[in-house]
Design a protein around this motif. Structure first.
Motif, PDB file in Angstrom:
ATOM      1  N   LEU A   1      89.726  44.070  33.563  1.00  0.00           N
ATOM      2  CA  LEU A   1      89.381  42.804  32.912  1.00  0.00           C
ATOM      3  C   LEU A   1      88.101  42.224  33.495  1.00  0.00           C
ATOM      4  CD1 LEU A   1      90.248  40.690  30.853  1.00  0.00           C
ATOM      5  CD2 LEU A   1      91.598  39.583  32.651  1.00  0.00           C
TER       6      LEU A   1
ATOM      7  N   GLU B   1      85.232  44.155  32.207  1.00  0.00           N
ATOM      8  CA  GLU B   1      85.006  43.809  30.798  1.00  0.00           C
ATOM      9  C   GLU B   1      84.229  42.499  30.676  1.00  0.00           C
ATOM     10  OE1 GLU B   1      88.732  43.655  28.829  1.00  0.00           O
ATOM     11  OE2 GLU B   1      87.860  43.483  26.820  1.00  0.00           O
ATOM     12  N   MET B   2      84.640  41.541  31.501  1.00  0.00           N
ATOM     13  CA  MET B   2      83.958  40.235  31.436  1.00  0.00           C
ATOM     14  C   MET B   2      82.516  40.346  31.934  1.00  0.00           C
ATOM     15  SD  MET B   2      86.804  37.294  32.228  1.00  0.00           S
ATOM     16  CE  MET B   2      87.529  37.830  33.739  1.00  0.00           C
TER      17      MET B   2
ATOM     18  N   HIS C   1      80.440  41.709  29.207  1.00  0.00           N
ATOM     19  CA  HIS C   1      80.248  40.667  28.205  1.00  0.00           C
ATOM     20  C   HIS C   1      79.129  39.710  28.623  1.00  0.00           C
ATOM     21  CE1 HIS C   1      82.339  37.940  25.061  1.00  0.00           C
ATOM     22  NE2 HIS C   1      81.113  37.459  25.283  1.00  0.00           N
TER      23      HIS C   1
ATOM     24  N   SER D   1      93.955  34.139  32.759  1.00  0.00           N
ATOM     25  CA  SER D   1      94.471  35.358  32.126  1.00  0.00           C
ATOM     26  C   SER D   1      95.788  35.770  32.751  1.00  0.00           C
ATOM     27  CB  SER D   1      93.477  36.509  32.317  1.00  0.00           C
ATOM     28  OG  SER D   1      92.235  36.150  31.806  1.00  0.00           O
TER      29      SER D   1
ATOM     30  N   GLY E   1      85.404  42.823  22.980  1.00  0.00           N
ATOM     31  CA  GLY E   1      85.350  41.401  23.300  1.00  0.00           C
ATOM     32  C   GLY E   1      84.069  40.720  22.847  1.00  0.00           C
ATOM     33  N   TYR E   2      82.945  41.320  23.201  1.00  0.00           N
ATOM     34  CA  TYR E   2      81.665  40.695  22.882  1.00  0.00           C
ATOM     35  C   TYR E   2      81.512  40.571  21.375  1.00  0.00           C
ATOM     36  CZ  TYR E   2      76.650  39.861  22.877  1.00  0.00           C
ATOM     37  OH  TYR E   2      75.406  39.324  22.681  1.00  0.00           O
TER      38      TYR E   2
ATOM     39  N   ALA F   1      83.441  37.673  19.941  1.00  0.00           N
ATOM     40  CA  ALA F   1      82.751  36.396  20.137  1.00  0.00           C
ATOM     41  C   ALA F   1      81.605  36.247  19.141  1.00  0.00           C
ATOM     42  CB  ALA F   1      82.235  36.326  21.573  1.00  0.00           C
TER      43      ALA F   1
ATOM     44  N   TYR G   1      88.806  35.567  26.878  1.00  0.00           N
ATOM     45  CA  TYR G   1      89.596  36.575  27.595  1.00  0.00           C
ATOM     46  C   TYR G   1      91.023  36.127  27.935  1.00  0.00           C
ATOM     47  CZ  TYR G   1      85.693  39.609  27.317  1.00  0.00           C
ATOM     48  OH  TYR G   1      84.737  40.419  26.796  1.00  0.00           O
TER      49      TYR G   1
ATOM     50  N   TRP H   1      90.368  51.885  25.483  1.00  0.00           N
ATOM     51  CA  TRP H   1      89.001  52.092  25.955  1.00  0.00           C
ATOM     52  C   TRP H   1      88.298  53.062  25.002  1.00  0.00           C
ATOM     53  CZ3 TRP H   1      86.542  49.251  29.413  1.00  0.00           C
ATOM     54  CH2 TRP H   1      87.321  48.481  30.283  1.00  0.00           C
TER      55      TRP H   1
ATOM     56  N   ARG I   1      78.091  52.620  25.817  1.00  0.00           N
ATOM     57  CA  ARG I   1      78.779  52.049  26.957  1.00  0.00           C
ATOM     58  C   ARG I   1      80.295  52.108  26.743  1.00  0.00           C
ATOM     59  NH1 ARG I   1      77.897  46.653  27.630  1.00  0.00           N
ATOM     60  NH2 ARG I   1      77.151  46.500  25.490  1.00  0.00           N
ATOM     61  N   ARG I   2      81.006  52.151  27.880  1.00  0.00           N
ATOM     62  CA  ARG I   2      82.466  52.183  27.774  1.00  0.00           C
ATOM     63  C   ARG I   2      82.953  50.755  27.523  1.00  0.00           C
ATOM     64  NH1 ARG I   2      87.327  53.936  30.228  1.00  0.00           N
ATOM     65  NH2 ARG I   2      87.228  52.470  31.944  1.00  0.00           N
TER      66      ARG I   2
ATOM     67  N   ARG J   1      86.234  48.051  25.813  1.00  0.00           N
ATOM     68  CA  ARG J   1      87.643  48.005  25.422  1.00  0.00           C
ATOM     69  C   ARG J   1      87.711  47.373  24.041  1.00  0.00           C
ATOM     70  NH1 ARG J   1      92.753  46.490  29.091  1.00  0.00           N
ATOM     71  NH2 ARG J   1      91.719  44.522  29.521  1.00  0.00           N
TER      72      ARG J   1
ATOM     73  N   TYR K   1      89.890  46.017  20.772  1.00  0.00           N
ATOM     74  CA  TYR K   1      91.188  45.438  20.455  1.00  0.00           C
ATOM     75  C   TYR K   1      91.503  45.688  19.000  1.00  0.00           C
ATOM     76  CZ  TYR K   1      90.580  43.059  24.896  1.00  0.00           C
ATOM     77  OH  TYR K   1      90.404  42.786  26.215  1.00  0.00           O
TER      78      TYR K   1
END
Lengths: 851, 109
Positions: free
Chosen positions: A21, A24-25, A28, A48, B26-27, B30, B49, B65, B72-73, B75, B77
């Motif tokens: 996590l 991941e952040m 981002h 979280s 995630g990005y 958003a 998050y 993943w 790029r790796r 995740r 959803y």
């Protein structure tokens, strides 16, 4: 995948998931034009975590860690607390183990639910064994049993070395019906082993290991049993138990008994009651149905043998599932156990209350620390949880210690009391559950109650004055006095009971038995086994007595049917003396002299006394039945006279040692008794000279292999159980006393430390030493007094209940009360006053200067 | 903590709605929320998050993943059947609430 499973999975892999996590952040953030709009990564991670709902666990772990650390810092406190809990929980667990062995676990045999042992019952009468021919008649004619099992316990001599070993003669179907198998060779089988076939024996695994050196070649060996050649055909499987707690060393076939005891009338006589009758109920036959059917059968047998089968006699079935106990025995054991259960629970409560007080003391001194936590935003529940979790390691360690203690104590009890070693006392799952349950109770008392009390205080205020006010308030809390009163009450009660038991033992051990046993020995040749007729037996005894009379060491010799301190007990109750158990014996004229039982009135027996109509009663019976000792020549029993009283003997407990409210009655020997009697010999000096003399005299008939025992050895054997019970009670009493005194000491000295300034002011203002001592210890005097009064009052009903239980405690014993109370007061005063003297020594005025 | 500028509890609703069209990382989620709202909703992007974790914990979303277009790796959803059901429920709830608020606002004007 259920939500719960997903959450647990997440918990288990939390480290990896959180790293991912964070990564991941970070990605981002890196991708954003303006990373500052992302927010604080740490805070987001925290939120979280919230989503998965494991925060409470994290907090709890943290509290637990805090608690462990606090305990590490106070190792003395932790050790004392754990020891006290170990004792409290271990005692309960030991009792539970004993109860579960006696009441809950059936013997490990095949289908115990349909196997019953039968007792002969008639109104007002009960016998555990039956004559062999009667057992066979029941086998032939009953409608409700698919198999009848017989067993007869004897001792036999093994091999050339003539070792005396415990034997059981059993019917040949015995092993098959009980599911017993052989580790080596075979067990008995109805198809092979009969009255006519070769004599065979099976030895127990234990005997094979300890006395036969685990020699596999023993199968097939021919061994002399009572000098008769018997082939050993097998060794039982090690786990085979049989039906009885006393495991024999050898099994023999009952139909072949006369080979080993050639002249024994056991198999033929309708009057020799020495055979245990067991039966396997037919499918679908209930216990009640079996009882009814066998009652009818006994009535039919009475037609044939009215001299043997009594009117309204029946056979009472006792199932193996209840360990062959009838309802009365079961109730007795249950009653005793629930009583002891109450006591051990009490010990646990005392122990828990004690540790609870210790915990409260510690929490009190930490009011400032807790105040800081409240100020930083911890809620009341959080404080309660923290204090509770801190005591969790104590309770867990106590439970573990309790289990260890109970394993150890069970082993000790088994080895001291001579209980058969095959009984498994090792803790099982249910025992572990009981341990956990008791420690949960303890935890509730020692953790929750004080924690709640502490959390309800105004802890914020504690920061301002360094915790003084809150600590003082907690110190004076009613809860704490209540816990102390509970401790005092419980330990006082246990102490009184222990004193009662000790006094009972003292009575048993002292010469209050009413006869002298140090200088006497008993000779039991078992003439019946050799087929002596009454005439032959009389001749035998006459010549034995002649020989003894020539020995200067022997003072007197006497014949009696029931050996002193023996197991052969015939009990009756009379309507004229309600509540009194009367134990009968048949004796010759020398008996009172040989036993040193004084005659109070009248005479002993004379030749020519009619055995059926002459009695000598003991003092207690005379008083109970006639309200006077002046009973010579009166009819006995009072309302339906069948005999005449010729003498009154002093009270003796020759047969049943531990019994209270029993008395003995003596009648002359019947001619038929002579083949079953024993000889009691009294020495002028040391009893140890007697056995060789008796052996030599007994062997005038070369067939006879006599059993000889010093009376004091029999006595030691009989009082062993009482001795153990008393030892346990005394140790428990002493330990609870120590715990209670520790509690008192702790509370008083802690309170004294808190109030040092107050005492300083008192002394500075001119108070005397005495009044300061009173000031220090005043706080605990009320709870101590209240607890003592309650404990002593509670001891009365419990003592009365114990008197009727198998423990046979003497209750109306002011000495026991007085002794216990004095011990308790001395100990409690010491515990309360010691801290006070310490206060005086440490100069409280000094504490004023320190501010 | 309600996201500034966003009615409380609606963030999960928006995420579920956006992801229901197809798996996203995630990005991208958003980004999509911002473009679809014509950049009207200002969100502290990170608060996405905790909301995503909540959806994962409840089994509304699943994460795998994968490698993104840029190599790029990441995740990504995707919505589950349970998530679709939840989306329906939340959408209905939101609709009712919005209607109710609208009704009040219209009556006073």
């Amino acid at each position: 995948m259920s939500t719960w499973f997903r959450r647990v999975w997440h918990l288990l892999n939390r480290g990896r998931y959180e790293r991912e996590l964070v990564e991941e952040m970070r990605e981002h953030r890196a991708a954003m034009g303006d990373p500052s709009k992302f927010g604080d990564t740490h805070r987001l991670l925290e939120r979280s975590r919230d989503a998965w709902g494991w925060n409470w666990l994290d907090d709890a772990m943290q509290d637990l860690r805090l608690g462990m650390r606090a305990l590490m810092r106070a190792p003395a406190f932790a050790a004392v607390a754990i020891l006290i809990l170990t004792f409290g929980i271990g005692l309960n667990l030991t009792l539970y183990q004993m109860a579960s062995v006696v009441l809950l676990r059936a013997p490990e045999i095949k289908s115990p639910e349909t196997l019953a042992k039968f007792k002969r019952r008639a109104p007002g009468d009960s016998t555990s064994t039956v004559p062999y021919p009667l057992a066979r008649a029941v086998e032939r004619e009953n409608q409700v049993l698919q198999a009848v099992l017989l067993e007869n316990q004897s001792t036999v001599f093994w091999g050339d070395e003539m070792r005396h070993i415990a034997a059981v003669f059993v019917s040949s179907n015995w092993f098959a019906e009980l599911g017993g198998t052989a580790a080596l060779g075979r067990v008995f089988s109805p198809d092979i082993d009969s009255e006519q076939s070769a004599a065979v024996a099976v030895v127990s695994h234990q005997f094979w290991r300890t006395h036969l050196a685990s020699d596999p070649a023993v199968v097939g060996r021919i061994v002399g049993i009572n000098r008769y050649p018997v082939t050993v055909v097998g060794v039982t499987a090690p786990e085979f138990v049989g039906t009885d707690l006393n495991r024999p060393e050898i099994w023999l076939v009952i139909d072949q008994r006369e080979r080993v005891f050639p002249d024994s009338p056991l198999l033929r006589s309708w009057t020799v009651e020495n055979t245990q009758l067991l039966g396997r109920l037919k499918d679908g036959v209930t216990v009640d149905a079996a009882r009814d059917s066998l009652r009818a059968l006994m009535a039919a047998l009475r037609e044939q043998r009215p001299d043997v089968v009594r009117d309204h006699e029946w056979l009472e079935p006792m199932l193996a599932t209840v360990n062959f106990m009838d309802q009365g025995e079961r109730n007795g054991v249950l009653g005793a156990l629930s009583l002891f259960g109450t006591l051990t629970t009490l010990v646990l409560i005392v122990a828990a209350a004690n540790v609870g007080n210790l915990v409260l003391s510690r929490a009190t001194s930490r009011s400032r620390e807790l105040g800081v936590r409240v100020a930083l935003g911890a809620g009341r529940l959080r404080i309660v949880r923290q204090l509770l979790l801190e005591t969790l390691p104590l309770a867990l360690a106590g439970a573990a210690g309790g289990m260890l203690l109970s394993t150890w104590s069970a082993n000790v009890i088994v080895s001291i009391s001579g209980m058969p070693a095959h009984i498994r006392y090792s803790p099982d799952w249910s025992a572990a559950a009981v341990a956990m349950g008791s420690s949960a109770i303890a935890l509730l008392v020692i953790g929750l109650v004080p924690a709640w009390k502490v959390a309800r205080q105004d802890l914020m205020a504690a920061i301002k004055d360094g915790g003084q006010q809150v600590s003082l308030r907690l110190d004076r809390a009613r809860l704490r006095r209540f816990m102390m009163a509970a401790q005092v009450c419980g330990s006082c009660l246990i102490l009184v009971l222990a004193a009662m038991m000790t006094r009972t033992l003292q009575r048993v051990l002292s010469d209050d038995l009413g006869f002298e046993y140090h200088q006497a020995a008993v000779l039991a040749p078992g003439l019946g086994r050799y087929g002596f007729t009454a005439d032959q037996a009389s001749g035998y005894w006459a010549s034995v007595k002649d020989r003894l009379a020539q020995r200067p060491e022997v003072a007197v010799a006497s014949l009696a049917l029931a050996p002193p301190l023996g197991r052969r007990i015939q009990e009756t109750t009379f309507d004229d003396a309600p509540g009194m158990e009367v134990i009968g014996n048949r004796v010759d004229a020398n008996f009172f002299d040989a036993m040193r039982i004084p005659m109070m009135l009248g005479r002993t027996f004379q030749p020519g006394d009619d055995p059926l109509s002459t009695v000598i009663v003991s003092r207690a019976l005379a008083l109970a039945m006639y309200d006077t000792l002046d009973v010579l020549g009166r009819g006995f029993p009072r309302s339906r006279p069948a005999a005449t009283i010729v003498g009154v003997a002093a009270d003796a407990h020759a047969i049943k040692v531990e019994a209270v409210n029993t008395s003995e009655i003596y009648r002359p020997l019947l001619p038929d008794d002579v083949s079953q009697v024993v000889l009691i010999a009294r020495a002028h000096g040391e009893a140890t000279v007697l056995p060789p003399i008796l052996r030599e005299a007994a062997m005038i008939d070369p067939r006879i292999l006599p059993g000889i025992e010093l009376l004091r050895d029999s006595f030691d054997r009989r009082v062993m159980a009482t001795r153990i019970a008393t030892g346990v009670a005394a140790a428990t009493g002493a330990l609870t006393l120590v715990i209670a005194c520790l509690g008192i000491f702790g509370v008083v000295s802690y309170g004294a430390t808190l109030r040092m300034k107050e005492f300083g002011i008192h002394i500075a203002l001119g108070a005397e030493r005495r009044s300061v001592v009173r000031l220090v210890s005043r706080q605990v005097m009320t709870p101590i007094l209240a607890g003592m009064v309650l404990g002593i009052a509670a001891a009365v009903p419990i003592g009365i209940a114990l008197a009727s239980s198998p423990v046979q405690v003497e209750t109306a014993d002011p000495a026991a009360y007085a002794g216990a109370v004095v011990i308790f007061i001395v100990a409690a005063l010491l515990a309360a006053l010691l801290p006070a003297f310490r206060v005086l020594k440490s100069n409280p005025v000094q504490s004023l200067r320190e501010g | 903590m309600p996201t500034p500028g966003l009615p409380p509890g609606t963030l999960v609703l928006l995420i579920l709605r956006v992801v229901s069209q197809g798996p996203l990382h995630g990005y991208a989620i958003a980004q999509k929320i911002r473009t679809l709202s014509s950049e009207q909703l200002s969100v502290e992007e990170g608060s996405l998050y905790p909301a995503l974790q909540k959806a994962l914990a409840n089994g509304w979303l699943k994460a795998d993943w994968t490698t993104s277009d840029t190599g790029r790796r990441v995740r990504s959803y995707r919505i589950t059947a349970k998530g679709l059901k939840q989306l329906d429920v939340e959408q209905g709830d939101y609709q009712r609430m919005a209607d109710a608020i609208a009704a009040i606002l219209e009556s006073t004007s």
